[in-house]
Write a protein that holds these residues in place. Sequence first.
Motif, short mmCIF file in Angstrom:
data_model
loop_
_atom_site.label_atom_id
_atom_site.label_comp_id
_atom_site.label_asym_id
_atom_site.label_seq_id
_atom_site.Cartn_x
_atom_site.Cartn_y
_atom_site.Cartn_z
N GLN A 76 -12.41 -3.67 -4.61
CA GLN A 76 -13.71 -3.55 -5.27
C GLN A 76 -13.59 -3.26 -6.75
O GLN A 76 -14.33 -3.81 -7.56
N THR A 77 -12.67 -2.38 -7.12
CA THR A 77 -12.52 -2.05 -8.54
C THR A 77 -11.30 -2.74 -9.14
O THR A 77 -10.85 -2.38 -10.23
N GLY A 78 -10.76 -3.70 -8.41
CA GLY A 78 -9.65 -4.50 -8.92
C GLY A 78 -10.02 -5.97 -8.83
O GLY A 78 -11.16 -6.33 -9.09
N ALA A 85 -1.51 -4.78 -5.16
CA ALA A 85 -1.33 -3.37 -4.84
C ALA A 85 -2.68 -2.78 -4.46
O ALA A 85 -3.73 -3.28 -4.88
N THR A 86 -2.65 -1.72 -3.67
CA THR A 86 -3.90 -1.01 -3.38
C THR A 86 -4.18 -0.02 -4.51
O THR A 86 -3.30 0.28 -5.32
N ARG A 87 -5.38 0.51 -4.51
CA ARG A 87 -5.73 1.47 -5.55
C ARG A 87 -4.90 2.75 -5.41
O ARG A 87 -4.54 3.38 -6.41
N GLY A 132 0.83 -1.20 0.00
CA GLY A 132 0.00 0.00 0.00
C GLY A 132 0.86 1.25 0.00
O GLY A 132 2.10 1.17 -0.11
N ARG A 133 0.20 2.40 0.14
CA ARG A 133 0.90 3.68 0.10
C ARG A 133 1.98 3.76 1.19
O ARG A 133 2.98 4.45 1.03
N GLY A 134 1.76 3.02 2.28
CA GLY A 134 2.72 3.04 3.38
C GLY A 134 4.09 2.49 3.00
O GLY A 134 5.07 2.69 3.72
P1 FAD Z 1 -3.60 4.63 2.76
O1 FAD Z 1 -5.03 4.58 3.12
O2 FAD Z 1 -2.95 5.94 2.62
O3 FAD Z 1 -2.84 3.76 3.88
C1 FAD Z 1 -1.48 3.68 4.02
C2 FAD Z 1 -1.19 2.92 5.30
O4 FAD Z 1 0.20 2.73 5.43
C3 FAD Z 1 -1.65 3.65 6.56
O5 FAD Z 1 -2.51 2.80 7.31
C4 FAD Z 1 -0.36 3.96 7.31
O6 FAD Z 1 -0.49 3.85 8.71
C5 FAD Z 1 0.58 2.89 6.78
N1 FAD Z 1 2.00 3.30 6.79
C6 FAD Z 1 2.54 4.47 6.36
N2 FAD Z 1 3.89 4.43 6.47
C7 FAD Z 1 4.18 3.22 6.99
C8 FAD Z 1 5.43 2.58 7.35
N3 FAD Z 1 6.61 3.17 7.19
N4 FAD Z 1 5.37 1.35 7.91
C9 FAD Z 1 4.17 0.71 8.10
N5 FAD Z 1 2.98 1.27 7.76
C10 FAD Z 1 2.99 2.50 7.21
N6 FAD Z 1 -8.78 0.70 -2.87
C11 FAD Z 1 -8.22 -0.49 -3.14
O7 FAD Z 1 -7.18 -0.87 -2.58
N7 FAD Z 1 -8.77 -1.31 -4.10
C12 FAD Z 1 -9.89 -0.98 -4.78
O8 FAD Z 1 -10.33 -1.75 -5.63
C13 FAD Z 1 -10.52 0.26 -4.48
N8 FAD Z 1 -11.65 0.63 -5.13
C14 FAD Z 1 -12.23 1.81 -4.77
C15 FAD Z 1 -13.45 2.17 -5.38
C16 FAD Z 1 -14.05 3.36 -5.04
C17 FAD Z 1 -15.34 3.71 -5.72
C18 FAD Z 1 -13.46 4.21 -4.08
C19 FAD Z 1 -14.13 5.49 -3.67
C20 FAD Z 1 -12.27 3.87 -3.49
C21 FAD Z 1 -11.62 2.69 -3.83
N9 FAD Z 1 -10.42 2.32 -3.25
C22 FAD Z 1 -9.89 1.10 -3.52
C23 FAD Z 1 -9.61 3.27 -2.44
C24 FAD Z 1 -9.72 3.04 -0.95
O9 FAD Z 1 -10.84 3.75 -0.44
C25 FAD Z 1 -8.43 3.55 -0.25
O10 FAD Z 1 -8.22 4.89 -0.57
C26 FAD Z 1 -7.16 2.76 -0.60
O11 FAD Z 1 -7.38 1.38 -0.48
C27 FAD Z 1 -6.03 3.18 0.33
O12 FAD Z 1 -4.85 2.58 -0.08
P2 FAD Z 1 -3.65 2.37 0.94
O13 FAD Z 1 -4.09 1.50 2.06
O14 FAD Z 1 -2.47 1.96 0.13
O15 FAD Z 1 -3.31 3.86 1.42
#
Ligand code: FAD
Length: 315
Positions: free
Chosen positions: A248-250, A230-232, A204-206
Amino acid sequence: MILIVAEHTAGKLAKATLEMVTAARESGREGPITLLVLGQNIAAVANEAAAVADQVLVADMPELATYNAEVWAAATTQIAQEGEAHTVIIGGSRSGREYAPRVAVKLDAAYLEDATKLSSNGAALQAQRYTFLARVTETVDADGLVVVTVKPGSFAPAPPAAAAGEQYDVELSLPAARVEVTGKSVEKSSRVALTEADVIVTGGRGVGSPENFSRYVEALADNLGAGVGATRAVVDAGWRPYAEQVGQTGKTVQPKAYIALGVSGAVQHLSGMGKSKNIIAINKDAEAPIFKVADYGIVGDINEIVPALIEASRK
Ligand code: FAD
Protein backbone atom coordinates in the motif's frame (compact mmCIF):
# COMPACT_ATOMS: atom_id res chain seq x y z
CA MET A 1 -12.06 11.29 -26.76
CA ILE A 2 -10.18 9.55 -23.97
CA LEU A 3 -6.84 11.28 -23.56
CA ILE A 4 -3.96 9.35 -21.97
CA VAL A 5 -0.66 11.04 -21.23
CA ALA A 6 2.01 8.50 -22.14
CA GLU A 7 4.83 7.74 -19.71
CA HIS A 8 8.18 6.86 -21.21
CA THR A 9 11.78 6.59 -20.13
CA ALA A 10 15.03 6.30 -22.07
CA GLY A 11 13.24 6.27 -25.41
CA LYS A 12 10.87 3.45 -24.50
CA LEU A 13 7.20 3.45 -23.66
CA ALA A 14 6.71 2.55 -19.97
CA LYS A 15 4.60 -0.43 -18.95
CA ALA A 16 2.44 2.08 -17.04
CA THR A 17 1.28 3.49 -20.39
CA LEU A 18 0.07 0.07 -21.56
CA GLU A 19 -1.72 -0.30 -18.22
CA MET A 20 -3.47 3.04 -18.76
CA VAL A 21 -4.61 1.90 -22.21
CA THR A 22 -6.23 -1.16 -20.60
CA ALA A 23 -7.85 1.14 -18.03
CA ALA A 24 -9.27 3.23 -20.89
CA ARG A 25 -10.53 0.16 -22.76
CA GLU A 26 -12.19 -1.17 -19.59
CA SER A 27 -13.70 2.20 -18.69
CA GLY A 28 -16.46 1.73 -21.26
CA ARG A 29 -16.17 5.40 -22.16
CA GLU A 30 -16.70 6.26 -25.79
CA GLY A 31 -14.42 7.87 -28.31
CA PRO A 32 -10.97 7.18 -29.64
CA ILE A 33 -8.23 6.24 -27.20
CA THR A 34 -5.67 8.95 -27.77
CA LEU A 35 -2.12 8.81 -26.43
CA LEU A 36 -0.36 12.12 -25.93
CA VAL A 37 3.41 11.76 -26.09
CA LEU A 38 5.31 14.70 -24.62
CA GLY A 39 9.09 15.01 -24.91
CA GLN A 40 11.97 15.60 -27.27
CA ASN A 41 13.26 13.14 -29.89
CA ILE A 42 10.35 10.82 -29.18
CA ALA A 43 9.69 9.27 -32.59
CA ALA A 44 10.45 5.74 -31.33
CA VAL A 45 8.11 6.19 -28.36
CA ALA A 46 5.37 7.50 -30.65
CA ASN A 47 5.71 4.42 -32.87
CA GLU A 48 5.36 2.13 -29.85
CA ALA A 49 2.34 4.16 -28.70
CA ALA A 50 0.69 3.82 -32.13
CA ALA A 51 0.62 0.04 -31.71
CA VAL A 52 -1.86 0.25 -28.83
CA ALA A 53 -3.85 3.47 -29.35
CA ASP A 54 -6.46 4.65 -31.85
CA GLN A 55 -4.42 7.81 -32.38
CA VAL A 56 -1.22 9.36 -31.10
CA LEU A 57 -0.56 13.06 -30.63
CA VAL A 58 3.14 13.83 -30.65
CA ALA A 59 4.49 17.02 -29.08
CA ASP A 60 8.21 16.86 -29.83
CA MET A 61 9.65 20.11 -28.48
CA PRO A 62 12.84 21.22 -26.71
CA GLU A 63 10.68 22.72 -23.93
CA LEU A 64 9.47 19.19 -23.21
CA ALA A 65 12.92 17.63 -22.92
CA THR A 66 12.57 17.29 -19.14
CA TYR A 67 9.46 16.72 -17.05
CA ASN A 68 8.05 19.79 -15.33
CA ALA A 69 4.67 19.85 -13.58
CA GLU A 70 3.56 23.27 -14.81
CA VAL A 71 4.54 22.56 -18.40
CA TRP A 72 3.02 19.07 -18.43
CA ALA A 73 -0.21 20.43 -16.94
CA ALA A 74 -0.40 23.19 -19.54
CA ALA A 75 0.29 20.80 -22.42
CA THR A 76 -2.28 18.25 -21.25
CA THR A 77 -4.93 20.90 -20.63
CA GLN A 78 -4.43 22.44 -24.07
CA ILE A 79 -4.79 19.09 -25.85
CA ALA A 80 -7.76 18.03 -23.70
CA GLN A 81 -9.57 21.28 -24.54
CA GLU A 82 -8.77 21.19 -28.25
CA GLY A 83 -9.76 17.53 -28.55
CA GLU A 84 -12.81 17.94 -26.30
CA ALA A 85 -11.66 15.03 -24.15
CA HIS A 86 -14.22 13.80 -21.62
CA THR A 87 -11.71 11.58 -19.79
CA VAL A 88 -8.07 12.34 -19.10
CA ILE A 89 -5.98 9.45 -17.76
CA ILE A 90 -2.62 10.15 -16.15
CA GLY A 91 -0.19 7.68 -14.57
CA GLY A 92 -0.18 7.44 -10.79
CA SER A 93 3.59 7.96 -10.65
CA ARG A 94 5.02 10.67 -8.42
CA SER A 95 5.09 13.11 -11.32
CA GLY A 96 1.63 12.11 -12.56
CA ARG A 97 0.13 12.75 -9.17
CA GLU A 98 1.92 16.08 -9.09
CA TYR A 99 0.48 17.56 -12.29
CA ALA A 100 -2.87 15.71 -12.62
CA PRO A 101 -4.66 17.89 -10.01
CA ARG A 102 -3.43 20.99 -11.86
CA VAL A 103 -5.01 19.66 -15.06
CA ALA A 104 -8.29 18.99 -13.24
CA VAL A 105 -8.37 22.54 -11.87
CA LYS A 106 -7.55 24.10 -15.24
CA LEU A 107 -10.27 22.03 -16.95
CA ASP A 108 -12.74 22.48 -14.08
CA ALA A 109 -13.03 18.70 -14.10
CA ALA A 110 -13.76 16.05 -11.47
CA TYR A 111 -10.59 14.45 -10.10
CA LEU A 112 -10.12 10.82 -9.07
CA GLU A 113 -6.81 9.58 -7.69
CA ASP A 114 -5.28 6.11 -7.65
CA ALA A 115 -7.95 4.14 -9.51
CA THR A 116 -7.43 0.38 -9.45
CA LYS A 117 -10.45 -0.37 -11.66
CA LEU A 118 -12.49 1.70 -14.13
CA SER A 119 -15.94 1.14 -15.61
CA SER A 120 -19.00 3.11 -16.60
CA ASN A 121 -22.14 3.58 -14.54
CA GLY A 122 -24.54 5.20 -16.97
CA ALA A 123 -22.96 8.50 -17.94
CA ALA A 124 -20.62 8.47 -14.94
CA LEU A 125 -17.09 7.13 -14.83
CA GLN A 126 -16.89 4.60 -12.02
CA ALA A 127 -13.60 3.93 -10.27
CA GLN A 128 -12.42 1.70 -7.47
CA ARG A 129 -9.65 2.69 -5.11
CA TYR A 130 -8.24 1.60 -1.78
CA THR A 131 -8.88 3.47 1.43
CA PHE A 132 -8.49 2.90 5.19
CA LEU A 133 -5.04 1.31 4.98
CA ALA A 134 -6.25 -0.74 2.00
CA ARG A 135 -8.73 -2.58 4.19
CA VAL A 136 -11.60 -1.01 2.25
CA THR A 137 -12.13 -0.83 -1.48
CA GLU A 138 -14.22 2.22 -2.29
CA THR A 139 -16.35 2.66 -5.43
CA VAL A 140 -16.78 6.23 -6.64
CA ASP A 141 -18.69 7.76 -9.55
CA ALA A 142 -17.67 10.98 -11.29
CA ASP A 143 -19.84 12.85 -13.76
CA GLY A 144 -18.87 14.93 -16.75
CA LEU A 145 -15.27 15.69 -17.55
CA VAL A 146 -12.98 13.57 -15.36
CA VAL A 147 -9.24 13.55 -14.75
CA VAL A 148 -8.16 10.25 -13.23
CA THR A 149 -4.81 8.85 -12.14
CA VAL A 150 -4.29 5.12 -12.37
CA LYS A 151 -2.37 3.23 -9.69
CA PRO A 152 0.63 1.58 -11.39
CA GLY A 153 0.44 -2.20 -11.52
CA SER A 154 -3.35 -2.31 -11.18
CA PHE A 155 -4.20 -3.10 -14.81
CA ALA A 156 -2.75 -5.68 -17.19
CA PRO A 157 -0.59 -4.16 -19.95
CA ALA A 158 -2.64 -3.70 -23.14
CA PRO A 159 -1.79 -5.97 -26.05
CA PRO A 160 -1.32 -4.27 -29.45
CA ALA A 161 -4.52 -3.12 -31.19
CA ALA A 162 -5.67 -4.77 -34.43
CA ALA A 163 -4.35 -1.83 -36.46
CA ALA A 164 -1.76 0.82 -35.65
CA GLY A 165 -3.20 4.24 -34.76
CA GLU A 166 -2.55 7.40 -36.78
CA GLN A 167 0.15 9.75 -35.54
CA TYR A 168 -0.28 13.55 -35.58
CA ASP A 169 2.31 16.20 -34.69
CA VAL A 170 0.96 18.90 -32.41
CA GLU A 171 2.28 22.37 -31.65
CA LEU A 172 1.77 23.69 -28.14
CA SER A 173 2.14 27.08 -26.59
CA LEU A 174 3.84 26.39 -23.27
CA PRO A 175 4.59 28.51 -20.21
CA ALA A 176 8.15 29.00 -19.02
CA ALA A 177 9.03 26.49 -16.31
CA ARG A 178 9.47 28.11 -12.90
CA VAL A 179 11.02 25.03 -11.33
CA GLU A 180 14.21 23.67 -12.81
CA VAL A 181 15.80 20.30 -12.14
CA THR A 182 19.43 21.14 -11.45
CA GLY A 183 20.82 17.68 -10.80
CA LYS A 184 19.97 14.01 -10.98
CA SER A 185 21.69 10.95 -9.63
CA VAL A 186 20.40 7.66 -10.93
CA GLU A 187 20.73 4.58 -8.76
CA LYS A 188 22.45 1.92 -10.83
CA SER A 189 21.06 -1.57 -10.64
CA SER A 190 21.64 -4.49 -12.94
CA ARG A 191 18.28 -5.93 -11.86
CA VAL A 192 15.02 -5.41 -13.66
CA ALA A 193 12.83 -2.65 -12.16
CA LEU A 194 10.05 -3.96 -9.90
CA THR A 195 7.25 -2.41 -11.92
CA GLU A 196 8.61 -3.90 -15.17
CA ALA A 197 9.55 -7.36 -13.84
CA ASP A 198 7.81 -10.56 -15.01
CA VAL A 199 9.10 -12.39 -11.93
CA ILE A 200 9.61 -10.90 -8.47
CA VAL A 201 11.20 -12.52 -5.44
CA THR A 202 10.17 -10.75 -2.24
CA GLY A 203 11.58 -11.25 1.22
CA GLY A 204 9.77 -10.61 4.49
CA ARG A 205 10.85 -10.52 8.12
CA GLY A 206 10.81 -14.33 8.12
CA VAL A 207 14.01 -14.24 6.06
CA GLY A 208 15.70 -13.49 9.38
CA SER A 209 18.47 -10.97 8.68
CA PRO A 210 19.90 -8.65 6.01
CA GLU A 211 22.59 -11.25 5.31
CA ASN A 212 19.96 -13.91 4.72
CA PHE A 213 18.12 -11.49 2.47
CA SER A 214 21.14 -11.38 0.15
CA ARG A 215 21.82 -15.11 0.54
CA TYR A 216 18.26 -16.19 -0.23
CA VAL A 217 16.17 -13.46 -1.87
CA GLU A 218 18.81 -11.78 -4.03
CA ALA A 219 20.46 -15.07 -5.00
CA LEU A 220 17.18 -16.64 -6.12
CA ALA A 221 16.15 -13.42 -7.93
CA ASP A 222 19.45 -13.26 -9.80
CA ASN A 223 19.21 -16.89 -10.91
CA LEU A 224 15.70 -16.22 -12.21
CA GLY A 225 16.46 -12.79 -13.74
CA ALA A 226 13.81 -11.43 -11.37
CA GLY A 227 13.19 -8.16 -9.54
CA VAL A 228 13.70 -7.95 -5.78
CA GLY A 229 10.88 -6.86 -3.47
CA ALA A 230 10.62 -6.37 0.27
CA THR A 231 7.89 -5.97 2.86
CA ARG A 232 7.57 -2.81 4.88
CA ALA A 233 8.76 -4.66 7.99
CA VAL A 234 12.04 -5.35 6.21
CA VAL A 235 12.34 -1.78 4.90
CA ASP A 236 11.50 -0.27 8.29
CA ALA A 237 14.18 -2.47 9.86
CA GLY A 238 16.69 -0.90 7.47
CA TRP A 239 17.50 -4.20 5.75
CA ARG A 240 16.42 -2.98 2.33
CA PRO A 241 15.82 0.37 0.54
CA TYR A 242 12.33 1.84 0.31
CA ALA A 243 12.48 1.53 -3.49
CA GLU A 244 11.99 -2.23 -3.06
CA GLN A 245 8.89 -1.99 -0.84
CA VAL A 246 5.77 -3.65 -2.23
CA GLY A 247 2.37 -2.78 -0.85
CA GLN A 248 0.00 0.00 0.00
CA THR A 249 2.74 2.48 0.85
CA GLY A 250 5.21 0.99 -1.63
CA LYS A 251 4.88 -0.23 -5.20
CA THR A 252 1.94 -2.03 -6.77
CA VAL A 253 3.09 -4.90 -8.95
CA GLN A 254 1.43 -7.47 -11.16
CA PRO A 255 4.15 -9.88 -12.36
CA LYS A 256 3.61 -13.29 -13.95
CA ALA A 257 5.15 -14.89 -10.85
CA TYR A 258 5.50 -13.44 -7.34
CA ILE A 259 7.61 -15.52 -4.97
CA ALA A 260 7.12 -14.52 -1.32
CA LEU A 261 9.70 -15.78 1.16
CA GLY A 262 8.87 -15.36 4.86
CA VAL A 263 6.07 -12.89 4.13
CA SER A 264 3.01 -13.08 6.40
CA GLY A 265 0.62 -11.53 3.84
CA ALA A 266 -0.70 -8.51 5.75
CA VAL A 267 -3.54 -6.74 3.94
CA GLN A 268 -1.30 -3.74 3.22
CA HIS A 269 1.18 -6.03 1.48
CA LEU A 270 -1.52 -7.92 -0.43
CA SER A 271 -2.93 -4.68 -1.83
CA GLY A 272 0.33 -4.20 -3.70
CA MET A 273 0.81 -7.69 -5.15
CA GLY A 274 -2.52 -9.53 -4.89
CA LYS A 275 -3.16 -9.30 -8.65
CA SER A 276 0.04 -11.15 -9.58
CA LYS A 277 -0.74 -13.99 -12.01
CA ASN A 278 0.92 -16.71 -9.90
CA ILE A 279 1.74 -16.29 -6.23
CA ILE A 280 4.17 -18.74 -4.71
CA ALA A 281 4.63 -18.53 -0.94
CA ILE A 282 7.04 -20.18 1.45
CA ASN A 283 6.22 -19.71 5.12
CA LYS A 284 6.66 -21.93 8.15
CA ASP A 285 3.22 -20.98 9.49
CA ALA A 286 0.45 -22.88 7.68
CA GLU A 287 -2.06 -20.28 8.93
CA ALA A 288 -0.19 -17.29 7.43
CA PRO A 289 -2.63 -15.11 5.41
CA ILE A 290 -0.34 -15.22 2.37
CA PHE A 291 -1.55 -18.79 1.77
CA LYS A 292 -5.09 -17.47 1.23
CA VAL A 293 -3.96 -15.75 -1.97
CA ALA A 294 -1.16 -18.14 -2.98
CA ASP A 295 -1.51 -20.36 -6.05
CA TYR A 296 1.32 -22.55 -4.78
CA GLY A 297 2.43 -22.75 -1.17
CA ILE A 298 5.14 -24.54 0.73
CA VAL A 299 4.81 -24.76 4.51
CA GLY A 300 8.34 -24.96 5.76
CA ASP A 301 11.52 -23.28 6.89
CA ILE A 302 13.17 -20.94 4.38
CA ASN A 303 16.59 -22.03 5.61
CA GLU A 304 15.89 -25.54 4.38
CA ILE A 305 13.82 -24.89 1.25
CA VAL A 306 15.37 -21.85 -0.39
CA PRO A 307 18.95 -23.21 -0.74
CA ALA A 308 17.50 -26.15 -2.69
CA LEU A 309 15.52 -23.73 -4.90
CA ILE A 310 18.62 -21.64 -5.54
CA GLU A 311 20.53 -24.76 -6.50
CA ALA A 312 17.75 -25.93 -8.82
CA SER A 313 17.35 -22.49 -10.43
CA ARG A 314 21.11 -22.33 -11.10
CA LYS A 315 20.65 -25.22 -13.50
P1 FAD B 1 5.73 -10.45 9.56
O1 FAD B 1 4.31 -10.07 9.58
O2 FAD B 1 6.49 -10.43 10.82
O3 FAD B 1 5.78 -11.92 8.92
C1 FAD B 1 6.89 -12.72 8.87
C2 FAD B 1 6.47 -14.08 8.36
O4 FAD B 1 7.60 -14.91 8.20
C3 FAD B 1 5.53 -14.82 9.32
O5 FAD B 1 4.34 -15.19 8.62
C4 FAD B 1 6.33 -16.04 9.77
O6 FAD B 1 5.53 -17.20 9.92
C5 FAD B 1 7.30 -16.22 8.62
N1 FAD B 1 8.57 -16.85 9.02
C6 FAD B 1 9.35 -16.55 10.09
N2 FAD B 1 10.47 -17.31 10.08
C7 FAD B 1 10.37 -18.11 8.99
C8 FAD B 1 11.23 -19.13 8.42
N3 FAD B 1 12.39 -19.47 8.98
N4 FAD B 1 10.80 -19.78 7.32
C9 FAD B 1 9.60 -19.46 6.73
N5 FAD B 1 8.78 -18.50 7.21
C10 FAD B 1 9.16 -17.83 8.31
N6 FAD B 1 3.54 -3.75 4.63
C11 FAD B 1 4.05 -3.99 3.40
O7 FAD B 1 4.66 -5.04 3.15
N7 FAD B 1 3.96 -3.04 2.42
C12 FAD B 1 3.33 -1.85 2.61
O8 FAD B 1 3.29 -1.03 1.69
C13 FAD B 1 2.76 -1.60 3.89
N8 FAD B 1 2.12 -0.43 4.13
C14 FAD B 1 1.54 -0.25 5.36
C15 FAD B 1 0.80 0.92 5.59
C16 FAD B 1 0.22 1.12 6.83
C17 FAD B 1 -0.54 2.38 7.04
C18 FAD B 1 0.35 0.15 7.84
C19 FAD B 1 -0.31 0.34 9.17
C20 FAD B 1 1.09 -0.99 7.62
C21 FAD B 1 1.70 -1.21 6.39
N9 FAD B 1 2.44 -2.36 6.15
C22 FAD B 1 2.92 -2.59 4.89
C23 FAD B 1 2.85 -3.28 7.23
C24 FAD B 1 2.02 -4.55 7.29
O9 FAD B 1 0.86 -4.32 8.08
C25 FAD B 1 2.86 -5.70 7.92
O10 FAD B 1 3.32 -5.30 9.18
C26 FAD B 1 4.06 -6.14 7.08
O11 FAD B 1 3.68 -6.37 5.75
C27 FAD B 1 4.64 -7.42 7.67
O12 FAD B 1 5.81 -7.75 7.01
P2 FAD B 1 6.35 -9.24 7.00
O13 FAD B 1 5.36 -10.13 6.35
O14 FAD B 1 7.73 -9.19 6.44
O15 FAD B 1 6.56 -9.57 8.55
